[in-house]
Every structure is written in C-alpha cells, then in structure tokens.
Design a protein around this motif. Structure first.
Motif, PDB file in Angstrom:
ATOM      1  N   ILE A   1      17.732 -13.075 -20.263  1.00 33.96           N
ATOM      2  CA  ILE A   1      16.583 -12.653 -19.448  1.00 33.96           C
ATOM      3  C   ILE A   1      15.934 -11.426 -20.080  1.00 33.96           C
ATOM      4  CG2 ILE A   1      15.865 -11.755 -17.189  1.00 33.96           C
ATOM      5  CD1 ILE A   1      18.135 -13.336 -15.935  1.00 33.96           C
ATOM      6  N   TYR A   2      16.780 -10.496 -20.467  1.00 34.53           N
ATOM      7  CA  TYR A   2      16.291  -9.236 -20.999  1.00 34.53           C
ATOM      8  C   TYR A   2      15.544  -9.435 -22.330  1.00 34.53           C
ATOM      9  CZ  TYR A   2      16.240  -4.422 -22.652  1.00 34.53           C
ATOM     10  OH  TYR A   2      15.843  -3.195 -23.120  1.00 34.53           O
TER      11      TYR A   2
ATOM     12  N   PHE B   1      23.067  -1.097 -23.615  1.00 34.40           N
ATOM     13  CA  PHE B   1      23.706  -2.173 -22.846  1.00 34.40           C
ATOM     14  C   PHE B   1      24.996  -2.624 -23.538  1.00 34.40           C
ATOM     15  CE2 PHE B   1      19.395  -3.663 -20.954  1.00 34.40           C
ATOM     16  CZ  PHE B   1      19.547  -2.777 -19.901  1.00 34.40           C
TER      17      PHE B   1
ATOM     18  N   ASN C   1      26.517  -5.252 -12.371  1.00 34.66           N
ATOM     19  CA  ASN C   1      27.725  -5.528 -13.152  1.00 34.66           C
ATOM     20  C   ASN C   1      28.549  -4.261 -13.399  1.00 34.66           C
ATOM     21  OD1 ASN C   1      29.552  -6.970 -14.613  1.00 34.66           O
ATOM     22  ND2 ASN C   1      28.130  -7.672 -16.186  1.00 34.66           N
TER      23      ASN C   1
ATOM     24  N   LEU D   1      27.676 -12.561 -16.253  1.00 36.55           N
ATOM     25  CA  LEU D   1      26.473 -11.806 -15.903  1.00 36.55           C
ATOM     26  C   LEU D   1      25.892 -11.118 -17.136  1.00 36.55           C
ATOM     27  CD1 LEU D   1      27.050 -10.039 -12.441  1.00 36.55           C
ATOM     28  CD2 LEU D   1      25.486 -11.906 -12.994  1.00 36.55           C
ATOM     29  N   ALA D   2      26.778 -10.580 -17.966  1.00 36.07           N
ATOM     30  CA  ALA D   2      26.314  -9.890 -19.172  1.00 36.07           C
ATOM     31  C   ALA D   2      25.570 -10.858 -20.090  1.00 36.07           C
ATOM     32  CB  ALA D   2      27.494  -9.260 -19.909  1.00 36.07           C
TER      33      ALA D   2
ATOM     34  N   TYR E   1      24.308  -8.126 -28.278  1.00 37.72           N
ATOM     35  CA  TYR E   1      23.384  -7.028 -27.992  1.00 37.72           C
ATOM     36  C   TYR E   1      23.140  -6.177 -29.245  1.00 37.72           C
ATOM     37  CZ  TYR E   1      23.367  -7.731 -22.894  1.00 37.72           C
ATOM     38  OH  TYR E   1      23.177  -8.228 -21.628  1.00 37.72           O
TER      39      TYR E   1
ATOM     40  N   ALA F   1      16.749  -8.058 -15.280  1.00 35.24           N
ATOM     41  CA  ALA F   1      17.865  -7.880 -16.208  1.00 35.24           C
ATOM     42  C   ALA F   1      18.557  -6.541 -15.973  1.00 35.24           C
ATOM     43  CB  ALA F   1      17.362  -7.960 -17.654  1.00 35.24           C
ATOM     44  N   MET F   2      17.754  -5.516 -15.726  1.00 36.48           N
ATOM     45  CA  MET F   2      18.327  -4.185 -15.508  1.00 36.48           C
ATOM     46  C   MET F   2      19.104  -4.131 -14.200  1.00 36.48           C
ATOM     47  SD  MET F   2      15.213  -1.921 -17.002  1.00 36.48           S
ATOM     48  CE  MET F   2      14.848  -1.946 -18.757  1.00 36.48           C
TER      49      MET F   2
ATOM     50  N   ILE G   1      20.673  -6.733 -12.860  1.00 36.36           N
ATOM     51  CA  ILE G   1      21.924  -7.466 -13.121  1.00 36.36           C
ATOM     52  C   ILE G   1      22.916  -6.536 -13.827  1.00 36.36           C
ATOM     53  CG2 ILE G   1      22.984  -9.362 -14.421  1.00 36.36           C
ATOM     54  CD1 ILE G   1      20.376 -10.938 -14.026  1.00 36.36           C
ATOM     55  N   PHE G   2      22.400  -5.795 -14.802  1.00 34.15           N
ATOM     56  CA  PHE G   2      23.246  -4.861 -15.542  1.00 34.15           C
ATOM     57  C   PHE G   2      23.864  -3.825 -14.600  1.00 34.15           C
ATOM     58  CE2 PHE G   2      23.678  -0.779 -17.816  1.00 34.15           C
ATOM     59  CZ  PHE G   2      24.598  -1.152 -18.775  1.00 34.15           C
TER      60      PHE G   2
ATOM     61  N   GLN H   1      22.226 -11.805 -18.397  1.00 31.68           N
ATOM     62  CA  GLN H   1      21.349 -10.641 -18.531  1.00 31.68           C
ATOM     63  C   GLN H   1      20.742 -10.578 -19.927  1.00 31.68           C
ATOM     64  OE1 GLN H   1      23.301  -6.802 -18.569  1.00 31.68           O
ATOM     65  NE2 GLN H   1      21.458  -6.051 -19.557  1.00 31.68           N
TER      66      GLN H   1
END
Lengths: 271, 421
Positions: free
Chosen positions: B96-97, B69, B134, B89-90, B21, B127-128, B130-131, B93
């Motif tokens: 996708i993000y 993130f 999580n 998941l991170a 990230y 994506a948001m 999923i974040f 994400q």
C-alpha cells in the motif's frame, strides 16, 4: 565487575579510581601514573599478565580491584536511592561473622606449621573437608594466603580477611551472598547454582563490536558439555543470540548487573 | 543491583520484510539523486514548486520513511524485547505504502493530470496507520520500557499528525477549503514530519545503536530525557498555535523549546561518542558523526532565520532543505546502513554456521574503500552546492548533483554486494 581478561587501560578508563589500587599493590605499577607510559603499556596487558609482571597474585589483584569498584558502584547506587537492590558485600560479610557463634568457628593457626617448615595446605584441606555448612574456618597466618582464596573459592567458599597488626585472620565460609552468580532463578522454583557445574568457562566479550560477541560465544559452545557452563561477561543483553543457541541445543540465562554489564550463563539444554 | 532477567523469547525479526523495505529505500535514494541531475534547472525559485515537491517526497517518503519502517520492524523487537505483532500487516503495509509513494510523486511531478491528490494521500495515511497499529500492539507487550521506546512511541503520534496534515493539504490542492494560508499548513507538515517523526526516531534509536557500535558505556541518559520532554512540548505547542493567525511570538517560544531539546540531544550524543572505547571510527560511524555535525549546523542556520531577512539570501529554504535532508538525515541513514545491513545479512546467512565453518567478517562484506569515496563525494557535493545555489550558477549546481548521483551509485553497489555476499 572486572575480569582477568580485561585490559588495564580499559579498567583505568572505566574506573579511574583503581589507579590507587594498582599503586598500592606493587611499585611495578608506578609506571601507570605516567599518561604516556599508561597508553603504551596498559593497552596490551590484561589483569592476569599485569599481575605476573608485577609479581602479585592475579586473583588478589582482581579481588582488590573489584572491591574498589564495587564500593564505587555502591556509592553510585546509594546516590540513586536504590538501596534495597544493593549488597554491600564487605559489610554483609562482617555482619555475618559477628552473628556467628563462637563454637561455629573452627580455628587453624598455620604459623607454627609454617615455622616448622611444612606446607600447611594439607592441614587446611582436611579442616575444610570436615567443615559443616554452617561452620566457619578461621585461618591465622603471618601473611595473606592469596592463592587459597581461589582454591577454596572453587569449592564454594567466600572469605573475609581481617588484618590485626602483623597477623592476618581469614574467615572462610560457604557462600551465602550472591556476589558472583550464586543463585540465579529461572523460574521461582528452579534454582541454578553455578557451583553445580564442575567447570565454569569464562568469556569476556565486553569490548567487542557486533557481531564478534556472538561469534566468540558460538565458537566457545564446543567446549561445553553437561558438566560445564559458559559464563559470558557482556555489555548488553544478547537477544539476537538466543535463537542461535536454541538451534544448537543450548539455553541461556541472563542476568543484569548494571546498565551495561550482563552475565549470561550458557549451558546444554536441560529437560 | 542484580536484576534478574528470564530467558528472552525468540525475537528473530522477519528478515525478508526488513530487506524489502531497505531495498525499496535504496532504489528511491538512487532515483532521488538521478532526479536532481535530470531536473537541476527546476531546482531554484520558490520551494512550493511541483517538481521540487515530487523530488522531496521521493527522498522523505521513498528513502527516509521507508528506511525507518524497515529499521523499526527490525529494532523494536530487539530494543524492547517483544515480538512484532504481525508480519502479514508489515507485508500489506509495504505494498500500500509503495503504491502510495509512486502515485504521490507521479502526481506532484506532472501536477496537471486527472489523478486526484486525495487517493495517494489516503493510501499513504492508511499505510502509516497500519504501521502504527502494528508497532503499538507490539509495544503493549513490553515488559521493560526504556527511553528509546518513549521516543519511538511519540514518533508514531507525530507520524499520524504529519499524515493528517498532508491529507488536508492534498484536499486543499484539489479544492481549496482551508481558511488559513496553505503555506502555514505546509510548514506545520514539514516541521512535524522532520522533527516529530524523523528526528524522534533517529534520536530514540541512536541511544541504542551508537553506544553499541562505539562500545560506549558509563554515561547517564539524563539529557536524553530532557530533550524528549522539550521537543514534544515544543511540537505540541507549534501544532496548536499554527491554527491561529499572527502567532509569531508563540512560534518563537515553542521553536526555542524544540531548539534547546535538539541541542541537549547533540550534547548527549557527544558524551556518548567521547565515552567510546573504540577510538577509531569506521566508515559507518564517520558518516554518522558527520551527520550529527550537520544537525548542529542546520540548527545554526535555523537560528539565523530569526535575525536575517532570509528573503535576501537566494534559495535559503532550499539550502536549508539540503542541509537537513541530505547533510543530516541521509548521511546518518547511509552510515547506519553500513553498520546494520551487513549485520542483518551476516546474521541471516552465517550466524548458524559460526564455529562449524569459516564465516566472513562484516568488513569483508563490502568495499570500505569505495564507501570512503562515497563519503567524500557526498561531502564535496554538499560543499559545492551551497555557493552554487546562493549565487545561482546552474552548471555548478549540476556538477554537485552529479557528485551526489555518483555517490548514490556507489552506495547502491555496496548494498547489492552486501545482500549477495
């Protein structure tokens, strides 16, 4: 909690009211009243060094300082309506003494021994050795035997000092009160007592920026063996440190004194 | 007084994920600064302009939100003492993000292509979500809650509201259906994103990080609690009132609430800075301190909107945008990255070797002199930009963007140095 390694300037910044204690302890500390001198001198000197300079016992100075800030912390907490968590040390001690039966008090007046020119140390130690857990040793002296506090402190004794005119009465008793990491529970049934260790290595990292606390702690690990424990004074809980300790076969128990004071006990992993 | 803490678990956050990230964010930051230079001509006129929207989203989604993130994956476990629920998941994400950000900025830039707006908006919202899932699941396991947790939790809520408003706007761009003014929703989207999402995270995290780096203690967080309440009430109010026409008066009331909350926050930060034990500010803290000053300055600017007919000042919205997004948010992120990234890399590479061999100090991991130069270049760019935009001298605007670009190269270079040290 103030430790020996803390710089005077830091103490005065955190607890301005300790200035009075310094002034009371020795005329040498008069200089601290002057702001400019305070900056120049106090930033370089820690409690131990300051005590040596002023010719007072460092342990005594430390004790007095902590007494002062503890009562201040007391006040803060009382104002926070958080009474159940507090331990008013001095009150507890005196109350504890009031409740002690006369026959449990073993008295030793060292003034005649001193007058005859003999060091009463051995007599005191003999008395200590024969002392039962529920008994209290009362030393009567013409001056305050400050070094004795740390000597007996290491043997697990707490003390309470009363001044009556020119005489000092010092009560020594087995520590009952958790004023300094006496009992720390990891699990409800597993008790860790700092007194179980032969050696306590203290390390103060409260004024170090990250990652220096971690570095200092990891560097100090080599000094720890099965019989010793590292007591770290920290300003936050070192969560990033735990995995690194784990890696090297050590474990830590942390306990919070207040918002920005944590004590971390680090020892070899026990099975 | 002696509260007892059991041995904490192993919270070592996933370094690889966080770094992914961070690197994506640094790249976005450099692209943003390059785009300013390339498209300096289009940066004037009305702010609802495709290229500006594209550039703006490279900064807000590609840099700012991307960093948040990564930082939250790193900090939530440490600050709240829980394990991150899922690194997988991170990871999902992230892709996708990133794909969503690329699509959206591309679409804004070329506007008239065949791509629908809805797809990137959906990807970003997904994506948001999923974040949020999580982090929220991680939060349910927290044993000891603190004010930072509250700020972060409310930030998540506002992130989803921002995404929802963004999605509605994207649908509306495809096929207008919103009865109320599109610009009204755009405002809502911007306020919620900036105050509810970005500022909430910034504030919550700063109560942990700033004292840690400045070694401040012995202060109370009373103002922080009030700030939290005021800002959230203000945001809820604005989000509710915006759906009705002609609500200027209420807007003002809720605006003042948010305002007061931010002022309280700034006072709180000032107190923390005043209580610091280390008087000398290193480069990371210099950036941060300047950012807080700019935060106060942008409040003043905002306040002046009430009294001036801001149509009369050229490019005021744009000026305001730069003050907030570059002067406050970007400065703060850059400053905090100079503190966090060296530590993360150091922790990852060297912490196991401490006491066994020589390890570098944090300040040896990047060139502090260069970082100082970056600091002054960014300030120079910002100072030059204000009059150049107001009197619309394109060449000066171009020069200030060049200064920005130069400073972002230095930042990129320093960050690469840290990662490779």
């Amino acid at each position: 909690m103030i430790t020996k390694e803390m710089k005077i300037s830091e103490i005065l910044k955190l607890y301005p009211e300790t200035l009075q204690i310094f002034l009371k302890m020795s005329p040498h500390f008069k200089k601290l009243e002057n702001k400019i001198l305070r900056k120049a001198l106090a930033g370089r000197v820690n409690v131990e060094q300051a005590a040596k300079i002023a010719g007072v016992d460092p342990n005594h100075l430390l004790f007095e300082l902590n007494k002062a800030i503890n009562s201040q912390i007391q006040e803060e907490i009382i104002s926070d309506n958080n009474l159940d968590n507090t331990l008013n040390l001095e009150n507890q001690k005196s109350e504890f003494l009031i409740n002690i039966l006369e026959e449990k008090i073993i008295e030793l007046d060292v003034r005649p021994i001193l007058d005859s020119g003999i060091d009463p140390f051995n007599d005191i130690m003999k008395k200590v050795k024969n002392l039962k857990d529920d008994e209290v040793l009362l030393i009567i002296n013409s001056f305050e035997p400050v070094p004795l506090y740390s000597v007996l402190g290491r043997k697990g004794f707490d003390h309470f000092t009363k001044k009556e005119g020119d005489t000092f009465k010092i009560y020594f008793f087995k520590k009952q009160i958790s004023d300094d990491n006496l009992k720390i529970f990891k699990e409800p049934n597993e008790e860790i007592d700092i007194n179980d260790f032969e050696k306590v290595i203290e390390l103060n990292v409260r004024d170090l920026p990250p990652p220096e606390p971690m570095m200092k702690i990891l560097e100090a690990l080599s000094q720890i063996d099965e019989k010793s424990v590292l007591l770290v004074h920290h300003h936050r809980e070192p969560v990033m440190l735990y995995p690194k300790l784990e890696e090297r076969g050590y474990e830590a128990i942390t306990y919070q004194v207040d918002e920005n004071y944590y004590k971390v006990l680090i020892m070899k992993k026990r099975n | 007084m002696n509260e007892q803490i059991s041995v904490a678990g192993i919270y070592s956050p996933p370094f690889k994920i966080v770094v992914k990230y961070f690197i994506a964010a640094i790249i976005s930051f450099i692209i943003f600064n390059l785009m300013l230079v390339i498209d300096y001509k289009s940066i004037s006129g009305h702010h609802f302009q495709p290229k500006i929207l594209s550039i703006n989203h490279i900064l807000t989604l590609g840099f700012i939100t991307m960093i948040i993130f990564g930082a939250m994956f790193q900090l939530v476990p440490v600050v709240l003492e829980v394990k991150l629920f899922s690194t997988i998941l991170a990871e999902i994400q992230f892709w996708i993000y990133t794909f969503g950000v690329i699509l959206l900025t591309y679409k804004f830039y070329y506007f008239s292509s065949n791509l629908s707006f809805v797809l990137p908006a959906l990807l970003l919202s997904l994506a948001m979500m999923i974040f949020t899932i999580n982090i929220v699941i991680s939060m349910t396991k927290v044993k000891k809650w603190n004010i930072t947790g509250s700020y972060l939790a409310s930030a998540l809520f506002w992130l989803l509201i921002t995404a929802l408003a963004g999605y509605l706007l994207s649908k509306n761009l495809d096929k207008p259906f919103i009865k109320i003014n599109h610009l009204q929703y755009l405002k809502l989207h911007a306020i919620t994103a900036f105050v509810g999402w970005v500022s909430m995270v910034v504030m919550g995290v700063s109560f942990k990080l700033i004292p840690m780096f400045t070694l401040s203690h012995g202060y109370k967080l009373t103002l922080a609690k009030w700030s939290f309440v005021l800002i959230n009430i203000g945001l809820l109010g604005i989000n509710w009132i915006m759906h009705y026409p002609d609500t200027g008066f209420y807007n003002l009331i809720f605006g003042v609430l948010i305002f007061s909350g931010i002022i309280l926050y700034l006072i709180q930060i000032f107190i923390i800075f005043k209580k610091r034990i280390r008087k000398k500010l290193d480069i990371g803290l210099k950036f941060s301190a300047f950012a807080f000053i700019m935060m106060g300055f942008s409040l003043l600017l905002n306040f002046s909107f009430l009294f001036f007919n801001y149509e009369s000042i050229k490019n005021l919205t744009l000026l305001y945008g730069f003050t907030v997004l570059v002067g406050y948010v970007s400065f703060l992120i850059v400053g905090q990255m100079y503190k966090i990234v060296p530590f993360l890399v150091w922790y990852h590479k060297y912490s196991s070797k401490v006491g066994l061999q020589q390890v570098p100090m944090l300040k040896d991991m990047f060139n502090e002199k260069l970082a100082e130069i970056q600091f002054y270049l960014m300030i120079a760019g910002l100072v030059l930009l204000v009059p150049s935009l107001m009197i619309e001298i394109e060449i000066l605007v171009f020069i200030s963007f060049l200064l920005f670009a130069l400073s972002s190269f230095i930042f990129g270079y320093n960050m690469i140095t840290i990662f490779r040290s």
